[in-house]
Design an enzyme around this catalytic site. Structure first.
Site, PDB file in Angstrom:
ATOM      1  N   ASP A  86       0.861  -1.182   0.000  1.00  0.00           N
ATOM      2  CA  ASP A  86       0.000   0.000   0.000  1.00  0.00           C
ATOM      3  C   ASP A  86       0.899   1.234   0.000  1.00  0.00           C
ATOM      4  OD1 ASP A  86      -2.085   1.774   0.258  1.00  0.00           O
ATOM      5  OD2 ASP A  86      -2.546   1.274   2.335  1.00  0.00           O
ATOM      6  N   LYS A  94      -1.717  -2.084  -4.349  1.00  0.00           N
ATOM      7  CA  LYS A  94      -2.626  -0.974  -4.663  1.00  0.00           C
ATOM      8  C   LYS A  94      -1.991  -0.137  -5.759  1.00  0.00           C
ATOM      9  CE  LYS A  94      -5.385  -0.857  -0.535  1.00  0.00           C
ATOM     10  NZ  LYS A  94      -5.750  -0.194   0.725  1.00  0.00           N
ATOM     11  N   PHE A 115     -10.370  -0.383   0.375  1.00  0.00           N
ATOM     12  CA  PHE A 115      -9.840  -1.061   1.557  1.00  0.00           C
ATOM     13  C   PHE A 115     -10.415  -2.469   1.544  1.00  0.00           C
ATOM     14  CE2 PHE A 115      -9.472  -2.459   5.898  1.00  0.00           C
ATOM     15  CZ  PHE A 115      -8.176  -2.057   6.201  1.00  0.00           C
ATOM     16  N   VAL A 116      -9.537  -3.454   1.426  1.00  0.00           N
ATOM     17  CA  VAL A 116     -10.002  -4.829   1.213  1.00  0.00           C
ATOM     18  C   VAL A 116      -9.836  -5.675   2.472  1.00  0.00           C
ATOM     19  CG1 VAL A 116      -9.683  -4.889  -1.279  1.00  0.00           C
ATOM     20  CG2 VAL A 116      -7.741  -5.403   0.211  1.00  0.00           C
TER      21      VAL A 116
END
Ligand code: IMP
Ligand code: MG
Length: 225
Positions: A151, A179, A203-204
């Site tokens: 990220d 990401k 947001f996973v």
């Protein structure tokens, strides 16, 4: 009650354990669909368990081929074979790790590190904190760092610098998710050699990824809300 029985396959060569013949193999029963496991929560499936499984098999084959190629290109003359050391970043990588390493039929050791960057319910990076130290015997080894997601890049940037300082023979990074750089979230550039899937700014959760410590056990990767 299920009883363990003597299994003749356990006496065969280690490589055949990875690709055994499976006469009369029946697939195991499927778990109910993710969305029904936690009925109170709304989760949209972004990447299904089947897509994940197929991609991880590809990554495992690619990693195996690359480790073989490295060793052919730079054989060691110490008399000792080069060690393969897998360094998973806990906790998010546990499920990815478990599936990935079963597609890498090479001798390896696993040396986990614990790094947190999202304390509690935060969904943006708070900077990386290493807990309990990192392995210190990585000189001369083939090292693969395994993490759930790239990220901001702070976690993997920090860990890569600390491991590189030990002079491993090779150092590679595998992440299940990355990401997209276009999200503007990246704060540190990190070269990642193996990427399962590129995703957007969502947001996973699921397949190891958490929100406030929960949802890691969802079999698919999803987006809340
Ligand atoms: P970075 O240091 O910002 O690259 O963040 C890496 C860590 O933050 C990952 O290993 C995850 O544990 C966590 N993280 C980043 N994005 C997400 C997400 O979308 N869902 C869950 N955890 C995330
Ligand atoms: Mg993590």
């Amino acid at each position: 009650m299920v009883h363990a029985t003597q299994n003749p396959i356990l006496t065969t060569h280690i490589h055949t354990l990875f690709h055994p013949a499976r006469p009369n193999h029946k697939p195991p029963p499927r778990t109910p669909h993710t969305l029904k496991i936690m009925p109170a929560d709304q989760v949209r499936v972004l990447i299904s368990r089947d897509q994940i499984a197929a991609r991880i098999a590809e990554l495992g084959h690619q990693i195996t081929a690359d480790v073989h190629a490295d060793r052919r290109a730079a054989p060691q003359h110490t008399g000792q074979p080069r060690r393969l050391v897998v360094v998973p970043v806990l906790t998010g990588s546990i499920i990815f790790l478990a599936d990935l390493i079963r597609h890498i039929p090479l001798k390896m050791t696993i040396r986990p590190v614990t790094i947190s960057s999202y304390p509690g319910a935060a969904t943006t990076t708070q900077g990386a904190n290493i807990h309990g130290g990192i392995p210190t015997d990585l000189a001369g080894a083939d090292v693969i760092i395994v993490d759930d997601i790239l990220d901001s890049g702070k976690t993997l940037g920090l860990l890569r610098r600390m491991i590189q300082a030990q002079n491993p023979a090779t150092l590679r990074i595998a992440v299940l998710l990355r990401k997209d750089e276009a999200t503007g979230r990246r704060q540190e550039q990190v070269d990642v050699h193996y990427v399962g899937f590129e995703i957007g700014d969502d947001f996973v959760i699921g397949y190891g990824l958490d929100y406030d410590g929960e949802y890691r056990n969802l079999p698919d990767i999803g987006v809340m809300g």
